[in-house]
Design an enzyme around this catalytic site. Structure first.
Site, PDB file in Angstrom:
ATOM      1  N   ASP A  49       0.843  -1.211   0.000  1.00 49.36           N
ATOM      2  CA  ASP A  49       0.000   0.000   0.000  1.00 49.36           C
ATOM      3  C   ASP A  49       0.876   1.259   0.000  1.00 49.36           C
ATOM      4  O   ASP A  49       0.373   2.374  -0.118  1.00 49.36           O
ATOM      5  CB  ASP A  49      -1.016  -0.011   1.147  1.00 49.36           C
ATOM      6  N   SER A  50       2.201   1.069   0.062  1.00 44.19           N
ATOM      7  CA  SER A  50       3.122   2.194  -0.167  1.00 44.19           C
ATOM      8  C   SER A  50       2.880   2.801  -1.542  1.00 44.19           C
ATOM      9  O   SER A  50       3.303   3.924  -1.807  1.00 44.19           O
ATOM     10  CB  SER A  50       4.578   1.717  -0.040  1.00 44.19           C
ATOM     11  N   ASP A  88      -1.119  -6.187  -0.130  1.00 48.75           N
ATOM     12  CA  ASP A  88      -1.462  -5.532   1.137  1.00 48.75           C
ATOM     13  C   ASP A  88      -2.969  -5.328   1.249  1.00 48.75           C
ATOM     14  O   ASP A  88      -3.628  -4.943   0.280  1.00 48.75           O
ATOM     15  CB  ASP A  88      -0.808  -4.138   1.193  1.00 48.75           C
ATOM     16  N   LYS A 118      -1.177  -9.431   3.020  1.00 51.15           N
ATOM     17  CA  LYS A 118      -0.434  -8.948   4.191  1.00 51.15           C
ATOM     18  C   LYS A 118      -1.318  -7.969   4.941  1.00 51.15           C
ATOM     19  O   LYS A 118      -2.017  -7.169   4.311  1.00 51.15           O
ATOM     20  CB  LYS A 118       0.864  -8.254   3.777  1.00 51.15           C
ATOM     21  N   GLU A 120      -1.432  -5.477   8.735  1.00 48.81           N
ATOM     22  CA  GLU A 120      -0.631  -4.881   9.803  1.00 48.81           C
ATOM     23  C   GLU A 120      -1.259  -5.156  11.167  1.00 48.81           C
ATOM     24  O   GLU A 120      -2.493  -5.089  11.305  1.00 48.81           O
ATOM     25  CB  GLU A 120      -0.518  -3.363   9.577  1.00 48.81           C
ATOM     26  N   GLU A 186       9.248  -4.190  10.827  1.00 50.72           N
ATOM     27  CA  GLU A 186       9.633  -2.881  10.286  1.00 50.72           C
ATOM     28  C   GLU A 186      10.140  -1.957  11.390  1.00 50.72           C
ATOM     29  O   GLU A 186       9.472  -1.748  12.408  1.00 50.72           O
ATOM     30  CB  GLU A 186       8.439  -2.228   9.546  1.00 50.72           C
TER      31      GLU A 186
HETATM   32  O1  KIV Z   1       3.461  -1.158   1.723  1.00 54.14           O
HETATM   33  C1  KIV Z   1       4.644  -1.515   1.779  1.00 54.14           C
HETATM   34  O2  KIV Z   1       5.462  -1.183   0.916  1.00 54.14           O
HETATM   35  C2  KIV Z   1       5.066  -2.324   2.920  1.00 54.14           C
HETATM   36  C3  KIV Z   1       6.522  -2.606   3.066  1.00 54.14           C
HETATM   37  C4  KIV Z   1       7.170  -1.415   3.643  1.00 54.14           C
HETATM   38  C5  KIV Z   1       6.781  -3.816   3.874  1.00 54.14           C
HETATM   39  O3  KIV Z   1       4.267  -2.704   3.703  1.00 54.14           O
END
Ligand code: KIV
Length: 278
Positions: A49-50, A88, A118, A120, A186
């Site tokens: 989600d970055s 994500d 993934k 969090e 992280e």
């Molecule tokens: O969204 C992302 O890029 C991440 C990484 C920093 C692990 O969650």
């Protein structure tokens, strides 16, 4: 392997089996061309989600939607053959209940072909992880600095220093016991990352953690030097493509203004007079 045999894509059990073995290599990807470039080099590729910050100019990951993740997930899937794709779960798509998480995860996987999701969170997400895994959804957990919680964490701070260390260990244990097949650590102190890596039965994937983790991940645009708004200490720029791109754009603008571009090799000749239609 014969020249025509297609390698099968890696699966969660392959990643899980790498615990304590050859380091697991991972990067984020958001587009087909970049996914194609990393397919042969990465064990898993994360549609992170970055994407909201590095490609869409958002101030944090909080504004990322399911639709954005699905669009980028579909693009990345077209570029992968052998690496596993993890996607994500965006902020607000899973925290409310295990049922909400299941609906969102199932949609992400069905519409993109991702092999895992993934999410969090540590102890507070253990029940959700267990619910998803029991229903066929492989989960990568993410503890330590969880960017979707920056407003409650008070910013992008190192997590787990001093007395906070025991909480981070409890989070990592909880997600492993709940059935996550690996866990991203992280921005946690090196010693703590090593301790968690030694203790956990599943691979740890470090980002701002330790070279002793079972694998590493970086945001693609950070390590290529394409995202330059800021640089975290844990980012190593393996290239400076942002600088190169800016120079190329400036050179193009100069060449257009000087009428140097297009040159004779870029334009099309007219038909010879005898070949012209009357
Ligand atoms: O969204 C992302 O890029 C991440 C990484 C920093 C692990 O969650």
């Amino acid at each position: 392997m014969s020249a025509t045999a297609k390698k099968r894509a890696l699966m969660p059990e392959d990643i899980r089996a790498r615990k304590g073995g050859e380091p697991i290599v991972s990067l984020t990807a958001y587009t087909t061309p970049m996914a194609q470039m990393m397919d042969a080099h990465c064990d898993f590729v994360l549609v992170g989600d970055s994407v909201g910050m590095v490609l869409h100019g958002l101030p944090s990951t909080l504004g990322v939607t399911m639709e954005m993740m699905i669009l980028h997930g579909q693009a990345v899937a077209r570029g992968l053959d052998s690496a596993m794709m993890v996607i994500d779960m965006p902020f607000g798509s899973y925290e409310e209940s295990p049922q909400q998480a299941f609906r969102s995860a199932a949609r992400l996987m069905a519409e993109t072909g991702a092999g895992a999701v993934k999410l969090e969170g540590g102890r507070e997400m253990a029940q959700t992880i267990q619910f998803l895994v029991a229903r066929g959804i492989p989960v990568v957990a993410h503890v330590g600095l969880t960017p979707q919680s920056i407003n409650t964490l008070g910013g992008y701070k190192v997590q787990g220093r001093g007395e906070e260390g025991s909480g981070l260990i409890a989070d990592a244990r909880a997600v492993a016991e709940a059935g996550a097949f690996c866990v991203v650590l992280e921005k946690v102190p090196e010693g703590l990352a090593n301790q968690v890596t030694e203790e956990l039965p599943i691979p740890t994937i470090g980002i701002g953690a330790s070279a002793g983790c079972d694998g590493q991940i970086l945001v693609l645009d950070d390590m290529l030097g394409l995202f330059t708004a800021f640089k975290a200490k844990f980012v190593k720029r393996f290239a400076n493509l942002g600088e190169q791109a800016e120079e190329a754009i400036a050179d193009y603008a100069r060449a257009v203004k000087a009428r140097e571009f297009p040159g004779p090799e870029h334009v099309f000749a007219d038909l010879a007079p005898q070949n012209k239609p009357s």
